[in-house]
Design a protein around this motif. Structure first.
Motif, mmCIF file in Angstrom:
data_model
loop_
_atom_site.group_PDB
_atom_site.id
_atom_site.type_symbol
_atom_site.label_atom_id
_atom_site.label_comp_id
_atom_site.label_asym_id
_atom_site.label_seq_id
_atom_site.Cartn_x
_atom_site.Cartn_y
_atom_site.Cartn_z
ATOM 1 N N LYS A 200 0.832 -1.199 0.000
ATOM 2 C CA LYS A 200 0.000 0.000 0.000
ATOM 3 C C LYS A 200 0.871 1.257 0.000
ATOM 4 O O LYS A 200 2.041 1.223 0.406
ATOM 5 C CB LYS A 200 -0.895 0.004 1.242
ATOM 6 C CG LYS A 200 -1.883 -1.159 1.293
ATOM 7 C CD LYS A 200 -2.680 -1.122 2.581
ATOM 8 C CE LYS A 200 -3.650 -2.282 2.656
ATOM 9 N NZ LYS A 200 -4.419 -2.283 3.932
ATOM 10 N N ASP A 201 0.279 2.348 -0.450
ATOM 11 C CA ASP A 201 1.026 3.606 -0.543
ATOM 12 C C ASP A 201 1.614 4.005 0.810
ATOM 13 O O ASP A 201 2.782 4.417 0.895
ATOM 14 C CB ASP A 201 0.113 4.733 -1.048
ATOM 15 C CG ASP A 201 -0.294 4.536 -2.500
ATOM 16 O OD1 ASP A 201 0.332 3.691 -3.163
ATOM 17 O OD2 ASP A 201 -1.216 5.217 -2.964
ATOM 18 N N GLU A 202 0.824 3.875 1.876
ATOM 19 C CA GLU A 202 1.297 4.287 3.194
ATOM 20 C C GLU A 202 2.450 3.401 3.681
ATOM 21 O O GLU A 202 3.355 3.867 4.391
ATOM 22 C CB GLU A 202 0.150 4.283 4.218
ATOM 23 C CG GLU A 202 -0.636 2.990 4.302
ATOM 24 C CD GLU A 202 -1.865 2.989 3.392
ATOM 25 O OE1 GLU A 202 -2.863 2.349 3.782
ATOM 26 O OE2 GLU A 202 -1.812 3.625 2.320
ATOM 27 N N THR A 203 2.413 2.129 3.295
ATOM 28 C CA THR A 203 3.498 1.227 3.686
ATOM 29 C C THR A 203 4.788 1.602 2.968
ATOM 30 O O THR A 203 5.869 1.650 3.575
ATOM 31 C CB THR A 203 3.140 -0.239 3.366
ATOM 32 O OG1 THR A 203 1.931 -0.588 4.053
ATOM 33 C CG2 THR A 203 4.260 -1.184 3.809
ATOM 34 N N GLU A 318 3.314 -3.279 8.918
ATOM 35 C CA GLU A 318 2.975 -4.385 8.012
ATOM 36 C C GLU A 318 4.056 -5.471 7.972
ATOM 37 O O GLU A 318 3.808 -6.568 7.495
ATOM 38 C CB GLU A 318 2.736 -3.848 6.591
ATOM 39 C CG GLU A 318 1.433 -3.097 6.402
ATOM 40 C CD GLU A 318 1.468 -1.702 7.043
ATOM 41 O OE1 GLU A 318 0.408 -1.077 7.158
ATOM 42 O OE2 GLU A 318 2.577 -1.246 7.427
#
Length: 378
Positions: A200-203, A318
């Motif tokens: 994901k972008d945030e990861t 994550e």
């Protein structure tokens, strides 16, 4: 009075009216009176019948099998300790013969996995290696999973024990008078990792923030180890083995040049990748602050990665349950190259073939930049 003997066919003789068989096995002559005699053994022209020839063939085969079984019983079964020592000696001889194959790291990994399995299965080093049964290895696999190992890693540990009984090694053991067969591993389902899915972008942002912060640490080994995976998609094992000679200059441009361990004994593929100027300046600065007496790019590399994995798990949520968290840096880098510039460049960067990287390292399910109509393309 001498007995009259007449050869009727290979190994079949008529002696004083009776039919006998004769054969040489391991340099020793063996002889036996046939069960079939008279008309059942010979026709009117004193030729062996089909039944007699069949009896002879079966008798010869049984003599040969008994001799083979006896020879096998005479051979010794090595203990786990003996097998490990013999493998290392055999591997070095094979390495000299083949010009470097198996590689040093392959030998080290084989011995490591075998050592872990001996201890994990609870087998004594002085016990015969045959005590390492598929059932014991299955229990060992379950133990590893119970201790938090990922399925892929646990399977690597279990299947890796077969390396010490590789086909090429068996003949070396036989020469030493030992009877060794390939270690049987259990049938384990679902040990292959699934297809790579882009983070994901945030990861990805969290990883970039973590990576940037490594530069502020006094020990630049952490930044340099992470850089080799994050910027150049190297495997951690290749980073540990790398030396400063992996950097080469062509004119004004610096390159990373090396042969990945995974392809060295198969395709022999090399990687030659240009280094961004800003990244190279930091690499030079980092290397100046690192004392390397053995020529290694990252001294105590395995120790460094153990701590680097822990740091990444602590900073990126994550990755909390991922044992080899730093390996995700390599996946991210290859996936980004694949999405931005295509499969060929991603393959050149990673050293892997396109089929491998499109399964393990790149999310190919979401590649189309925009929707189009077929008639506009065709």
């Amino acid at each position: 009075m001498a007995r009259k003997q007449k050869k009727l066919a290979k190994g079949i003789y008529l002696c004083d009216g009776s039919v006998f068989f004769r054969v040489m096995v391991d340099g020793k002559r063996q002889m036996r009176k046939a069960n079939l005699q008279g008309a059942q053994a010979l026709d009117a022209r004193e030729r062996p019948t089909k039944e007699l020839r069949r009896e002879y063939a079966n008798w010869v085969l049984s003599r040969q099998n008994e001799a083979a079984e006896g020879a096998s019983q005479e051979k010794k079964v090595p203990t786990c300790r003996q097998l490990a020592k013999m493998y290392e000696v055999a591997a070095r001889q094979e390495q000299l013969k083949n010009g470097g194959t198996p590689q040093d790291r392959t030998i080290q990994n084989a011995l490591k996995h075998f050592r872990y399995a001996v201890e994990g299965c609870g087998i004594g080093w002085e016990s015969p290696y045959t005590d390492m049964t598929s059932e014991e290895l299955e229990n060992y696999f379950v133990q590893l999973i119970g201790k938090g190992k990922e399925r892929v890693s646990a399977w690597t540990y279990v299947s890796g024990v077969q390396s010490v009984t590789a086909s090429w090694a068996l003949r070396y053991y036989e020469r030493e008078g030992y009877c060794v067969e390939k270690i049987k591993i259990p049938a384990i389902k679902n040990h292959k990792p699934g297809r790579y899915q882009r983070l994901k972008d945030e990861t990805r942002e969290a990883v970039k923030k973590w990576y940037a912060g490594l530069w502020d640490l006094e020990d630049k080994r952490y930044w340099l180890a992470a850089t080799m995976m994050f910027q150049f998609a190297m495997r951690n094992g290749d980073v540990v083995a790398a030396e400063g000679t992996c950097f080469v200059r062509r004119g004004e441009q610096m390159y990373l040049a090396y042969t990945p361990h995974k392809t060295a004994s198969s395709s022999g593929r090399n990687v030659m990748w240009p280094i961004h100027g800003e990244v190279w300046a930091k690499i030079e600065e980092a290397r100046k602050s690192i004392a390397s007496e053995d020529g290694k790019l990252v001294p105590a590399g395995a120790w460094t990665f153990t701590r680097l994995n822990r740091m990444l798990r602590e900073k990126v949520k994550e990755f909390e349950g991922i044992e080899k968290a730093a390996y995700e840096l390599r996946k991210m880098r290859i996936d980004a190259e694949y999405r931005k510039f295509g499969a060929e460049r991603a393959s050149a960067l990673s050293g892997d073939d396109i089929r491998t990287l499109s399964y393990y390292y790149a999310d190919v399910a979401d590649m189309a930049p925009e929707a189009v109509r077929a008639e506009d393309l065709i």
